[in-house]
Design an enzyme around this catalytic site. Structure first.
Site, short mmCIF file in Angstrom:
data_model
loop_
_atom_site.label_atom_id
_atom_site.label_comp_id
_atom_site.label_asym_id
_atom_site.label_seq_id
_atom_site.Cartn_x
_atom_site.Cartn_y
_atom_site.Cartn_z
CG HIS A 60 -2.02 0.96 1.15
ND1 HIS A 60 -3.28 0.73 1.64
CD2 HIS A 60 -2.08 2.21 0.63
CE1 HIS A 60 -4.06 1.76 1.43
NE2 HIS A 60 -3.34 2.70 0.83
CG HIS A 62 -1.17 6.68 -1.91
ND1 HIS A 62 -2.32 6.58 -2.66
CD2 HIS A 62 -1.45 6.12 -0.71
CE1 HIS A 62 -3.27 6.00 -1.91
NE2 HIS A 62 -2.76 5.70 -0.73
NE ARG A 64 0.41 11.22 -2.95
CZ ARG A 64 -0.70 10.87 -2.33
NH1 ARG A 64 -1.72 10.36 -3.01
NH2 ARG A 64 -0.83 11.05 -1.04
CG HIS A 178 -10.19 3.59 1.44
ND1 HIS A 178 -9.16 4.43 1.80
CD2 HIS A 178 -11.32 4.23 1.82
CE1 HIS A 178 -9.65 5.51 2.37
NE2 HIS A 178 -10.95 5.42 2.40
CG HIS A 231 -6.06 2.05 5.29
ND1 HIS A 231 -7.42 1.82 5.27
CD2 HIS A 231 -5.79 2.80 4.19
CE1 HIS A 231 -7.93 2.40 4.20
NE2 HIS A 231 -6.97 3.00 3.53
CG ASN A 277 -9.64 8.50 5.39
OD1 ASN A 277 -10.18 7.95 6.33
ND2 ASN A 277 -10.24 8.70 4.24
CG ASP A 304 -2.47 4.70 3.34
OD1 ASP A 304 -2.28 4.98 2.14
OD2 ASP A 304 -3.51 5.03 3.95
#
Ligand code: DOR
Ligand code: ZN
Ligand code: ZN
Length: 423
Positions: A60, A62, A64, A178, A231, A277, A304
């Site tokens: 997990h 990100h 971008r 999620h 998560h 989150n 995350d």
């Protein structure tokens, strides 16, 4: 280059190995494991007192790119991964454009060819993550996606999500969920509790997560799709995962370091580096997550990793984006908070950071064995230091852990037989 790793403690649950020995690496592969290997090698690593483990796998992350390169690029995210001991990372699709087509997946794989970590792409569930129409999951599978996910939100249309699960099952890829009820969360910024009240921001209750977790488990039960819960942050999510496993369902679950390290009571002032989150929850939730990891109800530690630009994070608690970076702090936090405190054995740490993520992906990774790709991390589990965000390779400096004392440092990361990071 060939490498001889001497005298390290090799912890490889996949081959049931836990012993002090040498590892010889050549042509990108593990060539030999044994005591006192004396193959001549171009590089010799003295791993006395160090742990030698299969490279970490983060389900997990990100990255971008495309479109949000001011936060992170594939290259900087991969460098951060290498610094964190990761040799494989899974990139979430909430980029600009969203990863919802074969073309975008192919473009990303091209860019990821020569970076410091193996990158696997996750495809979106719906076109543009708009929640209305399915993305072309089958075409993306042909381009090599490792999973589908709508991460950043949930697909609220249960019928559409069910259709996606049927396709995921047919294509033999997992669904990374999620879990967040869009209507229930409203403008929630922090856990519904004292801190949210104090700062005057809307709260996020546990039910925001738990309702969708329950729904997704039921849909996985009906469709037979492999469901991986991202998560997890609540006590009830741990209970539901436990019950799903008792029923023999194909459900796995991950916990992030911030959720097993911090609670809402640790939030300092209105520092948005504590905003992510799902949010930091109560002590009861944190304790349940740790117990879930300890009892092997929770399978995976993932980060995350969610880099944001300093200007974006400088906004108010209500307005700033959710997310913190995690690749460069996951190992030391897992070692300090879980292993050093007796909640996890070293073997369990390797299971949750390497072996189980590989199983979720259904890939031949997460082991150190003769003939296998040499993806290896070497750490000093005893080294004490203070986390310094200025040393991060990630573009994102958004972490609540700057200045925190930890033990456990990544010393070397070896990717397909090449040293891509050395402390
Ligand atoms: O904290 C988060 N950040 N949670 C998410 O679901 C999305 C992520 C992001 O993309 O920044
Ligand atoms: Zn998410
Ligand atoms: Zn995420």
């Amino acid at each position: 280059m060939d490498i001889l790793i001497q005298n390290g403690r090799i912890i490889d649950p996949a081959s049931k190995r836990d012993e002090v020995a040498d590892v010889y690496v050549a042509d990108g592969k593990v060539k030999a494991i044994g005591k006192d290997l004396n193959d001549p090698a171009e590089k010799v690593i003295d791993a006395t007192g160090l742990f030698v483990m299969p490279g970490f796998i983060d389900l997990h992350v990100h990255l971008r790119e495309p479109g949000l390169e001011h936060k992170e690029t594939i290259a900087t995210g991969a460098a951060a991964a290498a610094r964190g001991g990761y040799t494989t990372i899974c990139a979430m699709p909430n980029t600009k454009p969203v990863v919802d087509s074969r073309e975008v997946v192919e473009a990303i794989y091209k860019k990821a060819e020569n970076v410091k970590c193996h990158v696997l792409q996750v495809g979106a569930v719906t076109k543009g993550q708009a929640g209305r129409e399915l993305a072309d999951i089958r075409e993306m599978k042909k381009a090599g996606i490792c999973a589908i996910s709508e991460d950043g939100k949930s697909v609220m249309d249960s019928k559409l999500y069910r259709q996606a699960m049927v396709i995921a099952k047919e294509e033999d890829i997992p669904v990374f969920a999620h879990c967040e009820d869009k209507n229930l969360v409203g403008k929630g910024a922090l856990n519904a509790g004292k801190k949210a009240e104090e700062l005057g921001v809307e709260g996020i209750t546990n039910a925001v997560e738990d309702i969708i977790t329950a729904r997704d488990i039921l849909l996985s039960k009906e469709t037979g799709a492999r469901l991986h819960l991202c998560h997890c942050s609540t006590e009830d999510s741990v209970r539901m995962v436990k019950e799903a496993k008792e029923q023999g369902l194909k459900v796995t679950a991950e916990v992030c370091p911030h959720h097993f390290t911090l609670t809402e009571d640790d939030i300092v002032g209105s520092d948005t580096n504590y905003k992510m989150n799902p949010p930091l929850r109560s002590k009861a939730d944190k304790d349940a997550l740790i117990a879930g990891l300890s009892q092997d109800i929770m399978d995976v530690i993932s980060t995350d990793h969610a880099p944001h630009h300093a200007e974006e994070k400088a906004k108010s608690m209500a307005e700033a984006p959710f997310g913190i970076v995690g690749l460069e702090t996951a190992y030391c936090l897992a070692n300090s908070e879980l292993v050093a405190k007796g909640h996890l054995t070293e073997k369990q740490l390797v299971e949750k950071m390497s072996v189980n993520p590989a199983k979720v992906l259904g890939m031949d990774k997460g082991c150190i064995d003769v003939g296998k790709t040499a993806d290896i991390v070497i750490t000093d589990p005893k080294e004490a230091y203070v986390i310094d965000v200025n040393e991060f390779a990630s573009k994102g400096k958004n972490t609540p852990f700057h200045g925190r004392k930890v033990t456990g440092r990544v010393k070397y990361t070896i990717l397909s037989g090449e040293v891509v990071y050395e402390d």
